[in-house]
Design a protein around this motif. Structure first.
Motif, PDB file in Angstrom:
ATOM      1  N   SER A   1      -3.343  -2.658  -4.068  1.00 36.36           N
ATOM      2  CA  SER A   1      -3.200  -2.135  -5.437  1.00 36.36           C
ATOM      3  C   SER A   1      -2.508  -3.155  -6.336  1.00 36.36           C
ATOM      4  CB  SER A   1      -2.347  -0.859  -5.450  1.00 36.36           C
ATOM      5  OG  SER A   1      -3.033   0.192  -4.827  1.00 36.36           O
TER       6      SER A   1
ATOM      7  N   VAL B   1      -2.434  -6.514  -5.917  1.00 37.11           N
ATOM      8  CA  VAL B   1      -3.329  -7.644  -6.207  1.00 37.11           C
ATOM      9  C   VAL B   1      -4.367  -7.230  -7.239  1.00 37.11           C
ATOM     10  CG1 VAL B   1      -4.989  -9.301  -5.278  1.00 37.11           C
ATOM     11  CG2 VAL B   1      -3.028  -8.608  -3.880  1.00 37.11           C
ATOM     12  N   SER B   2      -4.963  -6.047  -7.067  1.00 37.98           N
ATOM     13  CA  SER B   2      -6.027  -5.630  -7.990  1.00 37.98           C
ATOM     14  C   SER B   2      -5.472  -5.507  -9.405  1.00 37.98           C
ATOM     15  CB  SER B   2      -6.689  -4.340  -7.511  1.00 37.98           C
ATOM     16  OG  SER B   2      -5.997  -3.216  -7.960  1.00 37.98           O
ATOM     17  N   SER B   3      -4.253  -5.030  -9.528  1.00 38.30           N
ATOM     18  CA  SER B   3      -3.644  -4.856 -10.832  1.00 38.30           C
ATOM     19  C   SER B   3      -3.277  -6.208 -11.461  1.00 38.30           C
ATOM     20  CB  SER B   3      -2.403  -3.982 -10.679  1.00 38.30           C
ATOM     21  OG  SER B   3      -1.915  -3.578 -11.907  1.00 38.30           O
TER      22      SER B   3
END
Lengths: 282, 282
Positions: free
Chosen positions: A184, A186-188
Motif C-alpha cells: 500500500s 509503495v502504491s501510494s
C-alpha cells in the motif's frame, strides 16, 4: 512506580510514551540520537525526562522504536545491559531479522518481538498522539522464546493500550505485512510521484484531490527515513507483491485498451469483495 | 416553486436531489431505469416523486446523473424535449464526449457541462448524503456555449451547494482528471485485487488493514457499473497515466532490488512534496 525507557521518540515511540504515561503508574524516559527530538518530546509532555544509555540497567521496561535497520543491533546492545527482570520489546514493522538477531542472546527470554499495527502518515515526536493503539492489533512473534513472566508483563502493557493480540511466526508476519501494508505504501508513493511528474498544475491537483486522490495518496506523505529500511529489510516479499501488482495493472490496462467491458466489470466486481472483509473497519 | 428533475438516482444524483430539496424552494422529481431505485429514493425522502420522460417539458432544471456512456445520447434526448428556459446539466466525470455530442444541438445554449468533484465509494440511492458538495470544486466546461441566463441559473444552484466553480476546457479536464482521479481508482482496485489473490487469510487482511491498507484500498469498493464506462470513455488519458505509473513502480522495484538506499530516500522525499500541495485538505 515502574521506569519505562522509550528508545526512538518518533510517531510510534512517542505515542506509546504519551499513552503509557496517561494510563499507568509509570515514569517515562526517552532516548533519541536527535537532541531536538528529545527536547521537543519533553516540551510536549511526551516523556518525563531524558536518560542515558548507561542508565538502562535501572529500567523496568525498554521499548525500541527506531527504524527497522537499527533495531537488530540496538536490541542486542540493550539486552546486554538490562537487568534479568527487564522487559524489552521492539515495535518494528519487519520481524524476521530482529528475531534472528536475538535468537542466541543470553537475555532472549527478556525480549518480545512486537508489531503494533497502528500509525499515521506523520513523523517525529510532534506526531505523537493519544489513543493511537486502541482496538488495533499487536502482533507478537516467537512468544514461546520469551520468559512467561516477561511475556505477561508485555501483555499487561498491551492491554492497557486496548490492543488485540495475535501470535504469528515472523516469516509469516513479513509475508502478510508486505502485501497488506508495505505494498500500500509503495502504491501510494508511486501514485504521488506519477501525478507530481505529469501534473505541473498544482492548483489542479489541489482542486481535484477530493475525487479520491487525497485518500489514496495519503501514505505518500510518510517518512522516507522510516520506510527506506522497511522496504530493504522486507525486500523479497515486497518484490513479490510488486510483481503481482504490476502484472494486475498491466492486465487491467489491456482490458481498457481492448474495450473489454465485461472483463473490466468482472475484475472490479470481484475486487468489491474487499468490502465484506473490511466491514466493521472505518 | 421550481421543478427539478434528476435523471439517475445514484450517489451523485441522489445527493444533489437531497441537498437541493433541503436548500432551495424546489420540488424534486426523479427518473431511473431501475424501478427499485425510484421506490427507494421516494422512501428515503431523496426525491419528492417520480416523473415520466414525456413530462420533462415542464421541468425548470434537469440534472443528468447517469453513467458516462449513457450521458451523450440521453442529454441529446433531454434537450430535444425541454423548454427554451430549462437548465440542463450533467455531472459526468469525463467531459469531452458529452461536449462533442451536444455541440450542434439547437438547444446547446440550455446545457451546462459540469463535473462536481465529490463522491464516496458507495452507490445507489441509499448512498445519497447531505452536504456532499460543500467546499468541493465544480468544473464547468465550455461555459461560453451556454446562454448567460442559463449559466447564471446553474451557478446559483452550485452556490446553494457551497461549491467552488472552476472553468476548464473539456480536453484539459479529461487529461487532468485521468491522473488525479481515475488513476487513483485503478491503483486502488488493483491493490485490492493483488491482496485478495495472494492473501487467502481473510482474518489477516482484516487485522492488518489498519496499517494503511484500509485507506489505500477504499476506492476499490466503488461501483463497476459507474467506473467501467469512465475508464473506457477516458481511455487514452488513462492508458497514458497507467504507463507512467507502471514505469515508476518498476523503477522503484529496481531501487529496492539494488539496495539503493539513497535512490529510495530521494524518490520518497521528493514525493513528500505532495503534502504541501494537499495542505488544507483533510
Amino acid at each position: 512506580m515502574e521506569k519505562i525507557v522509550v528508545v526512538g521518540l518518533g510517531l510510534i515511540g512517542g505515542s506509546l510514551a504519551l499513552d503509557l504515561k496517561k494510563r499507568g503508574d509509570f515514569k517515562v524516559y526517552g532516548i533519541d540520537q536527535n537532541p531536538t527530538h528529545v527536547k521537543k518530546a519533553i516540551e510536549l509532555g511526551v516523556i518525563d525526562a531524558e536518560i542515558s544509555f548507561s542508565e538502562l540497567s535501572e529500567a523496568d521496561i525498554v521499548i525500541i522504536a527506531v527504524p527497522v535497520n537499527i533495531i537488530p543491533k540496538l536490541t542486542q546492545k540493550v539486552l546486554d545491559v538490562v537487568s534479568n527482570e527487564t522487559l524489552v520489546f521492539d515495535v518494528g514493522s519487519v520481524k524476521n531479522e530482529i528475531c534472528k538477531a536475538v535468537e542466541n542472546h543470553s537475555k532472549r527470554k527478556n525480549f518480545v518481538a512486537a508489531h503494533p499495527l497502528a500509525g499515521t502518515e506523520f513523523s517525529g515526536p510532534e506526531a505523537a498522539i493519544l489513543n493511537l493503539f486502541d482496538d488495533k492489533v499487536n502482533i507478537i512473534c516467537e512468544a514461546d522464546k520469551t520468559d512467561w513472566r516477561i511475556l505477561d508483563k508485555a501483555i499487561s502493557i498491551f492491554k492497557k493500550l486496548n490492543m488485540r493480540i495475535k501470535m504469528m511466526n515472523p516469516i509469516e508476519h513479513d509475508r502478510h505485512i508486505a502485501y497488506v501494508s508495505h505494498l500500500s505504501h509503495v502504491s501510494s508513493f508511486m501514485l504521488g510521484k506519477t501525478v507530481l511528474e505529469i501534473e505541473k498544475n498544482e492548483e489542479a491537483i489541489f482542486d481535484m484531490a477530493s475525487t479520491g486522490f487525497a485518500s489514496t495518496v495519503r501514505l505518500a506523505k510518510s517518512s522516507a527515513n522510516t520506510w527506506t529500511p522497511i522496504f530493504l529489510e522486507n525486500k523479497d516479499n515486497i518484490i513479490n507483491s510488486l510483481n503481482e501488482y504490476i502484472k494486475n495493472l498491466k492486465e487491467f490496462k489491456d482490458l481498457i485498451e481492448n474495450n473489454n467491458e465485461e472483463g473490466l466489470k468482472e475484475s472490479m466486481n470481484n475486487t468489491n469483495y474487499i468490502k465484506s472483509i473490511l466491514n466493521g473497519l472505518k
